[in-house]
Structures are given as C-alpha cells and as structure tokens.
Design an enzyme around this catalytic site. Structure first.
Site: not given
Ligand code: ARG
Length: 464
Positions: A28, A115, A160-161, A282, A288, A295, A322, A327
């Site tokens: 990650s 965690n 309205t509408h 444009s 334009k 938008e 967890y 993640q």
């Molecule tokens: N990179 C993990 C996350 O974003 C961190 C926690 C990882 N914990 C584990 N028990 N593998 O959630």
C-alpha cells in the site's frame, strides 16, 4: 534462520519472500505514503508514552524521537526511499528508523500493532480533511452571503419544475445555498466530534499486557479520549464512511448549484456572467465562453459518491476485527477528499467572481405569469373569494393573456371584470414583481427584509 528475502518485519516464520504478484497486491506504500506525517506523529506520541510508562528507557525514546524527526525531514525534502518490499508507510518508516538509530528502533512497536497504527494514522488524516472541508465551506458560505447581501432585493423568477413559478429575490436564492452548505458544515463538525477517539494502544485487536497509558497518547494526538473497545478500535472505519457520506451530500449540493450556473450563464438565460478566470474558450467557436468549472463541479459528485459506495461495499460483511480488505479504504478517501476540496474552492472562486445580470433577472421575473398567485391571493384577500375559485378565475385570465401573447398586467380592467365582476383597479398594484416579492414577508420568505434578516443571522452564527 530465515531466507534473506523474507520480510524483515514479519518474515520470521517464512522460508521465502513473496511472489512479485503477491507483493504488488499487498503493498500500500504507493498511496499510504500520504499518511507519512501522521504515522510519524503517532509513533512519536507512542514512544513518549512508552518511556513515561517505563516500558522503554528515556534514552531509547529520545533516540526514536530524533530518528523520526530525521525521517520526517527526509520525506518532506523528497529524498526518502520508499520501498514496495516494505509494504506500507508503517514498515517503511520503522525500517528506516532502524537504519538511522539501530537497536532502539525495534522497541518502538512494543504494545502496538499496525492495526491500531493504521487506524490512528488514517483517523488523523481524515480529521485534517474534515478541518479542511470546514474551512472550504466557511469560505464558500461567506462568498454566498456577499452575493445575497448585494442582491437582497434583485428580483428574479423562482422556479418549480424549471417552469416560472413566482418571483423571488437573488438574495433569497443565494441564501438557499447558504442553508444547504450550512447543513454540510454542521455535518462536518458533527462527524469530527464523533470520530475523535484514539485507536492507538488497541494493539492487534485485544489490547496489550504492557502498562501503556492510552489517555496520554490520545491527548498527545488531539483526541478526546481513547477508543473504549480494542476490537472496535482496529476494525472501525465509520469515520471514513462518515467523511465520504458528508462529502457526498456536500457534492450533491455543489452539483445542484453548478447546474444552475451552467443554465444561468447560457445565452438563453443570461442570469449571470461568470468571470473569465473561471471560464474557458472553445478551440473552434470563437464566440464561446464555457462554464467548465461549473460542469466539472457538477461531475465531481460521481467520483465522490462512488468512493462512498466503494468503501461501504468493502466494509460490508467484514468479521471483526481487522481484515486486509480495510487497506482498500485509503485511495477512495484520498480521491474524494482531493476532489471535494477542489470543488469547494472552485465554487467559492466562481461565486466571488460572478456577476448577476439584474436586468435579465428582472425581465425574466416578470414573464411567464409569475404574479398569477398574487392575483389569486388578491381575490381571496379583498373580495373574500374562496381560494379554489380564485385559482380558477386567475387561470382563466392567464389563458386570456396567453392567447393574446401578453402578460397579466397588460390585460385591461374590462377584460378582468369580464371574468370576475368584483375586480377593481386596485388589482394592478399586486401584479408587479417588486410588489410580489415585497409582500412575501413570512418567516423564511423571499421579501428583501427577510433575506437581510437571514444574512444577519448567518453572519452572527459564523462569527461565533
Ligand atoms: N497497510 C495496512 C493497511 O493499510 C496496515 C495494516 C496491516 N495490518 C496487518 N495485520 N497486516 O491496512
């Protein structure tokens, strides 16, 4: 001993390192490096607490603190080597700490787990975003209040509408958005209060046997209190879901306003002129001037609400505590937050810069039989005609005007009396749009005096 290539943080029982694909799906660091500052902040609080509780020595804590500050400056300077093999921000920081300070680095992870660490980092990150959203909303509301104050008595059609309904004031229309963004503001503050409990020290899921002081870390990180259940602390992502739902509702409001700006700035409406600073041209049509910012703001709700749905689906059905599924929370929140802040800032800029075209607004306000209700109300008030009958008489007069291609004030008294004999000259006083808006003095109504009262109320609220 373990294979050289197994993970240096958790690879004790592993004989081999991960497959390249395993590493790719598992890592990650590509996105959670955005939480580097929060990770270091959390680790500093944890180390200081471990020393204060006698779990590690003061000199180890001091070495950890120094090392973490060095890492922070390396990251800020852009010369930190992030490694995919080290998976995430937590292990990247800890591995680097070991390189810098050696053995004491290994004591930092006492009494905690990734965690509770990731939950803490992410909460700190989301909390900052709630604060940024608050700032963005306050600025947008201030810009709307300026528009409302300037145009408290400028008449425009109310719809309205998307059909002409009754005349309203520009200020009243602006204040409708102040109410909407004001509710967003209150949701942001509310979410921040509810989420402000610290997960750190919940450890992997069950708490820890070390004599840690969770109140100390909670306080150091600006939380109200430690989260009261360790299982919940590490598996809770309500704060992210709430951020995304608050952001989604706000994005809905932004998109509605953006849509009005797109319509209003068209050649057919000409209600507003957007500034050159918030429009584009444009490449082929020289005449334009496109409302691209509006938008894009209108479109942002798609990805923000998409993030909300995505994280709801990730969390749905996860058993405690967890799971690695969690993640998948960050990229959604990062993207939604970036785009919400951008949309708020762009909307604020457009509102500040735009100018309402008073003449076009007034001309449109008087067309489309917008004072038909005033006519019916006059029949009720002056002639004591029951409202349903007054509605019918007025409808007949509207039909007559429509057939002649004129507006209600253009009908003669004779025309009127042909439909209802009791009508007198006095009726013409209520057919003007100014009169119409000035008469709507009920609380929250469109009368300029009501609009000004609401502007004053909001300014006082925001000054608190
Ligand atoms: N990179 C993990 C996350 O974003 C961190 C926690 C990882 N914990 C584990 N028990 N593998 O959630």
């Amino acid at each position: 001993m373990t294979d050289q290539t197994s993970n240096q943080m958790w690879g004790g029982r592993f004989a081999a390192g991960p497959d390249a694909i395993m590493e790719a799906i598992n890592a990650s660091i590509g996105f959670d490096k955005r939480m580097a500052a929060q990770d270091i902040q959390g680790s500093r609080a944890h180390a200081a607490m471990l020393a204060a509780s006698g779990v590690i020595t003061d000199s180890d804590a001091e070495a950890i603190r120094e090392g973490l500050l060095t890492i922070l400056s390396e990251i800020e300077a852009g010369n930190f080597q992030f490694s995919t093999a080290l998976e995430d921000i937590h292990m990247n920081v800890e591995a680097r700490l070991k390189e810098i300070i050696g053995e004491p680095a290994g004591r930092l992870h006492t009494g905690r787990s990734r965690n509770d660490q990731v939950a803490t980092d992410f909460k700190l990150w989301v909390r900052d975003q709630l604060d940024a959203a608050e700032t963005g909303l306050l600025a947008l509301i201030a810009a709307l209040l300026d528009q409302a104050e300037a145009g408290a008595d400028w008449v425009m059609p109310g719809f309205t509408h998307l059909q002409t309904a009754q005349p309203v004031t520009w200020g009243h229309h602006m204040m409708a958005y102040v109410e909407m963004f004001g509710r967003d503001l209150s949701r942001v503050r509310d979410a921040r209060t509810r989420m402000n409990e610290c997960p750190l020290g919940a450890a992997a899921l069950a708490g820890t046997s070390f004599p840690i002081d969770r109140s100390m870390t909670a306080e150091a990180l600006g939380f109200e209190r430690p989260a009261a259940n360790s299982l919940d602390a590490v598996s809770d992502r309500d704060f992210a879901l709430e951020f995304l739902s608050v952001a989604s509702i706000c994005a809905v409001h932004l998109s509605r306003f953006a849509e009005e700006l797109v319509i209003w700035s068209s050649a057919q409406f000409r209600f507003v002129t957007l500034s050159d600073r918030f429009s584009t041209g444009s490449s082929i049509m020289p005449q334009k001037k496109n409302p691209d910012a509006a938008e894009l703001i209108r479109a942002k709700v798609g990805r923000i609400f998409g993030a909300n749905t995505a994280l709801m689906m990730v969390m749905k059905g996860l058993p405690l505590a967890y799971s690695k599924d969690m993640q998948e929370d960050k990229e959604q929140v990062f993207d939604a937050a970036d785009n919400l802040m951008l949309a708020l800032a762009a909307m604020e800029g457009m509102v500040k810069d735009m100018s309402a075209n008073r003449e076009s607004l007034a001309a449109a306000a008087g067309s489309g039989f917008s004072t038909a209700t005033d006519l019916a109300d006059w029949l009720v008030r002056v002639l004591k005609v029951p409202f349903r009958d007054a509605h019918h008489v007025t409808g007949t007069l509207v039909g007559m005007a429509e057939a002649r291609g004129c507006d209600l004030p253009d009908l003669s008294l004779d025309d009127m009396q042909g439909v209802h004999s009791g009508i007198t000259e006095d009726i013409f006083t209520v057919l003007g749009v100014e009169n119409s808006v000035n008469s709507r003095t009920s609380y929250g109504g469109t009368a300029p005096e009501q609009v000004r009262a609401q502007v004053t109320r909001w300014k006082a609220l925001l000054a608190q």
